[in-house]
Scaffold this motif. Structure first.
Motif, mmCIF file in Angstrom:
data_model
loop_
_atom_site.group_PDB
_atom_site.id
_atom_site.type_symbol
_atom_site.label_atom_id
_atom_site.label_comp_id
_atom_site.label_asym_id
_atom_site.label_seq_id
_atom_site.Cartn_x
_atom_site.Cartn_y
_atom_site.Cartn_z
ATOM 1 N N LEU A 66 2.196 3.337 -3.886
ATOM 2 C CA LEU A 66 2.003 4.649 -4.506
ATOM 3 C C LEU A 66 3.230 5.029 -5.335
ATOM 4 O O LEU A 66 4.317 5.235 -4.789
ATOM 5 C CB LEU A 66 1.773 5.705 -3.418
ATOM 6 C CG LEU A 66 1.580 7.146 -3.889
ATOM 7 C CD1 LEU A 66 0.310 7.265 -4.708
ATOM 8 C CD2 LEU A 66 1.554 8.087 -2.704
ATOM 9 N N PRO A 67 3.073 5.151 -6.672
ATOM 10 C CA PRO A 67 4.201 5.610 -7.497
ATOM 11 C C PRO A 67 4.331 7.143 -7.433
ATOM 12 O O PRO A 67 3.349 7.866 -7.612
ATOM 13 C CB PRO A 67 3.818 5.143 -8.898
ATOM 14 C CG PRO A 67 2.330 5.055 -8.879
ATOM 15 C CD PRO A 67 1.920 4.732 -7.481
ATOM 16 N N ALA A 103 0.352 12.604 -6.291
ATOM 17 C CA ALA A 103 0.763 11.303 -6.842
ATOM 18 C C ALA A 103 -0.398 10.318 -6.835
ATOM 19 O O ALA A 103 -0.558 9.521 -7.775
ATOM 20 C CB ALA A 103 1.939 10.756 -6.044
ATOM 21 N N ALA A 104 -1.228 10.347 -5.796
ATOM 22 C CA ALA A 104 -2.373 9.441 -5.722
ATOM 23 C C ALA A 104 -3.399 9.749 -6.807
ATOM 24 O O ALA A 104 -3.958 8.838 -7.443
ATOM 25 C CB ALA A 104 -3.010 9.528 -4.340
ATOM 26 N N LYS A 105 -3.647 11.040 -7.057
ATOM 27 C CA LYS A 105 -4.594 11.399 -8.107
ATOM 28 C C LYS A 105 -4.057 11.027 -9.486
ATOM 29 O O LYS A 105 -4.821 10.611 -10.364
ATOM 30 C CB LYS A 105 -4.880 12.893 -8.039
ATOM 31 C CG LYS A 105 -5.677 13.311 -6.805
ATOM 32 C CD LYS A 105 -5.917 14.811 -6.780
ATOM 33 C CE LYS A 105 -6.711 15.227 -5.559
ATOM 34 N NZ LYS A 105 -6.950 16.686 -5.510
ATOM 35 N N ALA A 106 -2.754 11.171 -9.673
ATOM 36 C CA ALA A 106 -2.167 10.812 -10.965
ATOM 37 C C ALA A 106 -2.205 9.304 -11.202
ATOM 38 O O ALA A 106 -2.351 8.858 -12.347
ATOM 39 C CB ALA A 106 -0.723 11.320 -11.030
ATOM 40 N N ALA A 107 -2.095 8.524 -10.152
ATOM 41 C CA ALA A 107 -2.032 7.070 -10.301
ATOM 42 C C ALA A 107 -3.402 6.411 -10.281
ATOM 43 O O ALA A 107 -3.645 5.435 -11.001
ATOM 44 C CB ALA A 107 -1.154 6.477 -9.197
ATOM 45 N N PHE A 108 -4.334 6.944 -9.480
ATOM 46 C CA PHE A 108 -5.595 6.238 -9.265
ATOM 47 C C PHE A 108 -6.830 7.050 -9.640
ATOM 48 O O PHE A 108 -7.950 6.621 -9.382
ATOM 49 C CB PHE A 108 -5.709 5.817 -7.792
ATOM 50 C CG PHE A 108 -4.503 5.104 -7.269
ATOM 51 C CD1 PHE A 108 -4.028 3.955 -7.888
ATOM 52 C CD2 PHE A 108 -3.822 5.593 -6.178
ATOM 53 C CE1 PHE A 108 -2.904 3.303 -7.413
ATOM 54 C CE2 PHE A 108 -2.705 4.954 -5.681
ATOM 55 C CZ PHE A 108 -2.234 3.799 -6.311
ATOM 56 N N GLY A 109 -6.658 8.226 -10.222
ATOM 57 C CA GLY A 109 -7.800 9.012 -10.644
ATOM 58 C C GLY A 109 -8.050 10.196 -9.747
ATOM 59 O O GLY A 109 -7.338 10.429 -8.760
ATOM 60 N N VAL A 140 8.272 3.730 -6.112
ATOM 61 C CA VAL A 140 6.996 3.219 -5.597
ATOM 62 C C VAL A 140 7.149 3.049 -4.091
ATOM 63 O O VAL A 140 7.996 2.285 -3.624
ATOM 64 C CB VAL A 140 6.611 1.887 -6.255
ATOM 65 C CG1 VAL A 140 5.309 1.364 -5.637
ATOM 66 C CG2 VAL A 140 6.453 2.050 -7.759
ATOM 67 N N ILE A 141 6.338 3.782 -3.356
ATOM 68 C CA ILE A 141 6.413 3.780 -1.893
ATOM 69 C C ILE A 141 5.123 3.213 -1.333
ATOM 70 O O ILE A 141 4.023 3.600 -1.756
ATOM 71 C CB ILE A 141 6.659 5.200 -1.353
ATOM 72 C CG1 ILE A 141 7.982 5.740 -1.904
ATOM 73 C CG2 ILE A 141 6.669 5.206 0.163
ATOM 74 C CD1 ILE A 141 8.269 7.161 -1.486
ATOM 75 N N ALA A 173 -1.970 -2.639 -6.795
ATOM 76 C CA ALA A 173 -1.481 -1.604 -5.880
ATOM 77 C C ALA A 173 -1.898 -1.839 -4.440
ATOM 78 O O ALA A 173 -1.584 -1.017 -3.573
ATOM 79 C CB ALA A 173 -1.999 -0.238 -6.333
ATOM 80 N N LEU A 174 -2.594 -2.934 -4.162
ATOM 81 C CA LEU A 174 -3.111 -3.162 -2.820
ATOM 82 C C LEU A 174 -2.441 -4.387 -2.201
ATOM 83 O O LEU A 174 -2.264 -5.413 -2.870
ATOM 84 C CB LEU A 174 -4.630 -3.366 -2.858
ATOM 85 C CG LEU A 174 -5.418 -2.970 -1.602
ATOM 86 C CD1 LEU A 174 -5.268 -1.485 -1.335
ATOM 87 C CD2 LEU A 174 -6.883 -3.340 -1.751
ATOM 88 N N SER A 175 -2.081 -4.287 -0.948
ATOM 89 C CA SER A 175 -1.457 -5.401 -0.237
ATOM 90 C C SER A 175 -1.781 -5.287 1.244
ATOM 91 O O SER A 175 -2.283 -4.264 1.717
ATOM 92 C CB SER A 175 0.061 -5.405 -0.447
ATOM 93 O OG SER A 175 0.644 -4.211 0.067
ATOM 94 N N SER A 176 -1.490 -6.336 1.964
ATOM 95 C CA SER A 176 -1.704 -6.366 3.415
ATOM 96 C C SER A 176 -0.408 -6.748 4.102
ATOM 97 O O SER A 176 0.383 -7.529 3.571
ATOM 98 C CB SER A 176 -2.809 -7.361 3.784
ATOM 99 O OG SER A 176 -4.048 -6.981 3.213
#
Length: 418
Positions: A66-67, A103-109, A140-141, A173-176
């Motif tokens: 998350l940026p 921040a999530a809405k700004a980055a992913f819609g 980026v956290i 933006a996705l990882s495990s």
């Protein structure tokens, strides 16, 4: 002997037929035994495969990068306070959830905040505590994804969630990662942030109390009944009572614990000490029965030889009989403790099904145990708790194997042959 009588002719067709039937019956018996073993092994393999396939994913957590532009975020926090001892308290009262959602809405819609766990803001809090300089720049956290995104990333989600996973992967933006919080945190309402440490610690404290009470009392009772108790109707009544107690349903012991330890003694409800006392009552008859059989199995010649060289009756018991009987006693203890570790019904009766959000600090603090935690998670509506239930079962099995391994080690250490 009759001279006309001939010895058995083993080569005659009748005897050959009898021998063939005997060998055939033996082969059938061996095949049935082998089939029973293979069937049991098959069920065990199926159980292990089911638990591993459903539980291993519980140790893996899906994370979202998350940026966050902290200087331009709606964060209501003075950067200087992060250098003070009250930094954690200040961050807990700050509007980090609003900052994370924005921040999530700004980055992913517009629906970006739905991709994150409800407790994702705690990841932002921990990052700020670790590096306060993040407030002065864009960073980026990595935060935990929501339960729907986590399941979809593991190919168990809905089509909409799988589409969201595809978009997040396209953005990189996705990882495990290994879910360390599952081993270090306690119960919660968010399946992505729950852990088993609180229940595991409660199980450890409960088992320690159970062992500390049931083992010495059970062993001493077995020695007294076998070596010192007179043979009369009262002794016979005690023996029958102990044998019956070993077969009593566990929920009866829960009712006894509720009536005595909670309602009469007024001990704290949902505490490890009450659970340990209740399970000790349930485990003690098994240890007494196993202990008596182990003491009885020691050859009388050992006692006679010890008495012959001048040992007192007490020295005979504790210096010779008890060490030789210890392997059998420990076997009974293993069986009793394994049964106690997996019990749920008696602990539900004494209130150990409470929502425990923090690990117990002592035996009188509110606590729960792994079997009860598994029961509570299996009753949750959210699908995210399904894999957590299986993962907790794996931890319980490992805990049980470790406990049995330690007991077997001590049993082999004390084992003596004569």
């Amino acid at each position: 002997m009759n001279a006309d009588r001939k010895p058995t002719d083993w080569t005659s067709p009748v005897m050959r037929q009898r021998i063939a039937r005997r060998y055939a019956a033996e082969r059938r018996f061996r095949l049935m035994g082998l089939g029973a073993v293979l069937l049991s092994a098959g069920f065990l393999a199926f159980l292990i495969f089911t638990m591993l396939s459903g539980g291993l994913s519980g140790f893996i957590r899906t994370e979202v990068a998350l940026p966050i532009d902290f200087p331009h975020s709606p964060l209501l926090l003075d950067p200087a306070i992060l250098k003070s001892p009250n930094a954690q308290h200040a961050l807990a009262n700050a509007n980090l959830d609003t900052v994370t959602s924005a921040a999530a809405k700004a980055a992913f819609g517009p629906k970006g905040d739905e991709y994150l766990s409800a407790s994702a803001w705690t990841g932002v809090r921990d990052a700020l505590l670790k590096d306060p300089s993040l407030l002065e720049r864009k960073a980026v956290i990595t935060v935990p994804a929501s339960s729907e995104i986590d399941l979809a990333a593991k190919r168990e989600g809905s089509p909409a969630a799988e589409a969201a996973v595809a978009r997040l992967k396209a953005q990189g933006a996705l990882s495990s990662a290994f879910n360390t919080s599952f081993l270090t945190m306690s119960d919660g309402t968010d399946p992505t942030q729950v852990g088993i440490w609180g229940a595991l610690k409660g199980s450890l404290l409960t088992m320690l109390i159970t062992l500390a009470l049931s083992f010495p009392i059970g062993v001493l009772a077995a020695i007294y009944l076998e070596e010192y108790a007179p043979r009369n109707r009262w002794t016979d009544l005690i023996e029958v009572s102990i044998n019956n107690l070993a077969a009593v349903p566990s929920i009866i012991f829960g009712l006894l614990g509720l009536a005595v330890f909670l309602n009469t003694w007024n001990l704290p409800r949902s505490a490890a000490i009450v659970g340990g006392l209740t399970l000790a009552l349930m485990t003690m008859p098994v240890i007494v029965i196993a202990g008596r059989n182990a003491v009885k199995a020691v050859p009388p010649s050992i006692r006679d030889a010890a008495l012959g060289v001048g040992a007192s009756p007490v020295q005979v018991v504790f210096h010779h009989v008890l060490p030789l009987a210890m392997p059998g006693i420990l076997t009974g203890t293993i069986i009793g403790m394994a049964r106690a570790l997996g019990e749920t019904a008696p602990l539900l009766m004494i209130g150990m099904r409470a929502f425990i959000a923090s690990p117990p600090g002592g035996v009188t603090d509110p606590a729960t145990v792994l079997p009860v935690q598994i029961f509570l998670w299996s009753d949750e509506v959210s699908r995210g708790f399904v894999e957590k239930t299986s993962a907790a079962i794996l931890v319980l099995l490992v805990f049980l194997l470790a406990m049995n391994g330690i007991a077997i080690y001590f049993r082999n250490k004390f084992e003596k042959k004569w």
